[in-house]
Design a protein around this motif. Structure first.
Motif, PDB file in Angstrom:
ATOM      1  N   SER A  31       0.801  -1.226   0.000  1.00  0.00           N
ATOM      2  CA  SER A  31       0.000   0.000   0.000  1.00  0.00           C
ATOM      3  C   SER A  31       0.832   1.273   0.000  1.00  0.00           C
ATOM      4  N   ALA A  85      -9.159   4.678   4.441  1.00  0.00           N
ATOM      5  CA  ALA A  85     -10.296   3.987   3.814  1.00  0.00           C
ATOM      6  C   ALA A  85     -10.210   4.042   2.295  1.00  0.00           C
ATOM      7  N   ALA A 105      -7.685   3.694   0.603  1.00  0.00           N
ATOM      8  CA  ALA A 105      -6.767   2.621   0.207  1.00  0.00           C
ATOM      9  C   ALA A 105      -7.208   1.273   0.757  1.00  0.00           C
ATOM     10  N   ARG A 106      -8.472   1.191   1.235  1.00  0.00           N
ATOM     11  CA  ARG A 106      -9.039  -0.040   1.805  1.00  0.00           C
ATOM     12  C   ARG A 106      -8.234  -0.522   3.003  1.00  0.00           C
ATOM     13  N   LEU A 107      -7.871   0.438   3.855  1.00  0.00           N
ATOM     14  CA  LEU A 107      -7.107   0.144   5.061  1.00  0.00           C
ATOM     15  C   LEU A 107      -7.810   0.743   6.276  1.00  0.00           C
ATOM     16  N   GLU A 108      -7.407   0.303   7.459  1.00  0.00           N
ATOM     17  CA  GLU A 108      -7.883   0.863   8.712  1.00  0.00           C
ATOM     18  C   GLU A 108      -6.819   0.650   9.781  1.00  0.00           C
ATOM     19  N   ALA A 127      -5.572  -4.245   6.221  1.00  0.00           N
ATOM     20  CA  ALA A 127      -6.659  -4.293   5.248  1.00  0.00           C
ATOM     21  C   ALA A 127      -8.004  -4.349   5.966  1.00  0.00           C
ATOM     22  N   CYS A 128      -9.020  -3.746   5.345  1.00  0.00           N
ATOM     23  CA  CYS A 128     -10.345  -3.726   5.954  1.00  0.00           C
ATOM     24  C   CYS A 128     -11.398  -4.038   4.904  1.00  0.00           C
ATOM     25  N   ASP A 129     -12.604  -4.306   5.386  1.00  0.00           N
ATOM     26  CA  ASP A 129     -13.748  -4.536   4.508  1.00  0.00           C
ATOM     27  C   ASP A 129     -14.599  -3.269   4.517  1.00  0.00           C
ATOM     28  N   PRO A 130     -14.544  -2.444   3.486  1.00  0.00           N
ATOM     29  CA  PRO A 130     -15.280  -1.177   3.492  1.00  0.00           C
ATOM     30  C   PRO A 130     -16.791  -1.341   3.482  1.00  0.00           C
ATOM     31  N   SER A 131     -17.295  -2.544   3.196  1.00  0.00           N
ATOM     32  CA  SER A 131     -18.741  -2.761   3.161  1.00  0.00           C
ATOM     33  C   SER A 131     -19.331  -2.934   4.555  1.00  0.00           C
TER      34      SER A 131
END
Length: 443
Positions: free
Chosen positions: A145, A168, A170-173, A188-192
């Motif tokens: 990333s 977020a 970059a789909r991170l947290e 990595a995170c699940d943005p949904s």
């Protein structure tokens, strides 16, 4: 006897008008109280405390005294009410519950200085480095990333709101809070499936989990328990914290929920982590558990150190000791920065542990600045930051002098010691904060 009869009649009339105004039926002592009825009655009684009628105020006060143990959170939420009569009576009722009747001490407030303004564009690692300069929070990224394109345009926003938005994209947290060196890891995170969150200055409040328990008592009512997590940025140092001072919630129909547990602290196993967790519990307004909490307001009171200032000793292995620098501290009540001398007395490889580092840092701090707010961290060539824990005692003097002997863990393979960062917080204050979380799913 005749005047007493008229007085009694006036009291009963005022009581009836209070109940009818709020459309609330009085509850018998042997009758279970529906949560929504109790909440509505309490609000009606608070309104009656502002009445021009002395009898109406006295009747409302007497009824609130009966309800006080069951509406504690609502009383605490009213202790700073704008109406002086409400404040006086509420503080007296709280004193009867064993809670200090004195108003909360004068406190600092969040201001524009606690917000972030930053504009940057480039790779994610570059933009985060710019944010680190502004707010002193080092974020370690997954290798995949670091080169992602990122842009940030923040004008007077809470720190974690800026950081979360950037990650977020970059789909991170954040995988956890910051450590004692001001460093945190991104994952990595699940943005949904976003977690309900609220921001205030350098603080963030998360909902970590929700559980519903069916009670055997109370005609099988349910109890909803939320695990909340409070994070703070490295720009502040939390000295003490406690359970929430107030908790108010409404369900998806707008009905108030009763806080049955004001909050239990959960002590962290990692004392250096800039985070705290606690639980709050509610009973819903009906026998059917709601599908979500529409609005949750949580008030907390913290004692913090703020006004952080840092100095960096570059290339400490090549330094000539003692190396000197000066912190620039913004003290309370002073318009001009106050200097504080800092000395890196020594730094090198720890002779007792292979790969470890050892050093000594001292400072002469202005009177009134807590020496406990003085610390040091080791920065490496790979961009990481390691806390330097105390090897021996912290030596302090009445003149504001402090000396730390410190040790740091081994660096990553191939990394070198790049700098020693010494930091201090200028002032200590008590801070009330209110968070509002919305749309918390319960199913």
């Amino acid at each position: 006897m005749r005047p007493r009869r008229f007085a009694l009649l006036a009291v009963l009339t005022a009581l009836a008008s209070t109940w009818s105004a709020g459309a609330v039926r009085p509850i018998r002592a042997d009758e279970p109280e529906p949560v929504d009825v109790l909440a509505k009655e309490a609000e009606s009684l608070f309104s009656a405390l502002k009445s021009d009628s002395f009898q109406a105020r006295e009747v409302a006060r007497a009824r609130l005294a009966v309800l006080a143990p069951r509406i504690r959170s609502r009383l605490e939420a009213r202790r700073d009410d704008a109406d002086p009569e409400v404040r006086r009576i509420v503080l007296g009722l709280l004193a009867g519950l064993g809670i200090s009747a004195e108003p909360a001490p004068a406190s600092a407030r969040l201001s524009s200085a606690d917000l972030v303004t930053v504009h940057a564009e480039g790779t994610l690692s570059e933009v985060l480095a710019r944010l680190d300069v502004v707010a002193e929070g080092r974020i370690r990224l997954p290798p995949s990333s670091t080169e992602v394109h990122a842009k940030i345009d923040a004008e007077g926003l809470p720190y974690f709101q800026v950081l979360d938005s950037l990650l977020a994209a970059a789909r991170l947290e954040l995988s956890d809070g910051f450590d004692g060196a001001g460093q945190a890891m991104a994952a990595a995170c699940d943005p949904s499936a976003p977690s309900p969150v609220a921001y205030a200055g350098p603080f963030r409040l998360d909902v970590e989990s929700v559980s519903t328990t069916r009670l055997f008592r109370g005609a099988g009512r349910s109890r909803i328990t939320l695990l909340l997590r409070l994070l703070w940025s490295p720009t502040v140092q939390v000295v003490t914290y406690a359970a929430p001072t107030s908790v108010l919630a409404n369900d998806s129909k707008g009905s108030p929920m009763t806080a049955t547990d004001q909050g239990n602290l959960i002590r962290s196993t990692d004392a250096s982590r800039l985070a705290a967790s606690f639980t709050v519990s509610f009973e819903p307004s009906s026998d059917v558990p709601p599908d979500r909490i529409d609005r949750l307001e949580v008030g907390v009171r913290l004692r913090i150190r703020r006004g952080k200032s840092s100095v960096v000793f570059d290339h400490p292995l090549a330094a000539t000791f003692p190396a000197k620098a000066a912190l620039s501290l913004s003290l309370a009540g002073s318009d001009a920065p106050t200097p504080a001398d800092v000395t890196l007395e020594q730094f090198g490889a720890d002779p007792d542990r292979t790969g470890w580092w050892i050093g000594a840092v001292s400072a002469r701090l202005p009177l009134g600045v807590a020496t406990e707010g003085f610390s040091a961290a080791l920065e490496s060539s790979d961009g990481s930051r390691r806390p330097m824990s105390e090897r021996a005692s912290r030596i302090t003097g009445s003149d504001g002098s402090v000396r730390l002997t410190l040790r740091a863990l081994p660096l990553a393979q191939g990394a070198e010691a790049r700098a020693v960062r010494a930091s201090c917080y200028a002032r200590e204050e008590e801070l009330p904060i209110s968070f509002v979380l919305t749309g918390i799913p319960l199913r």
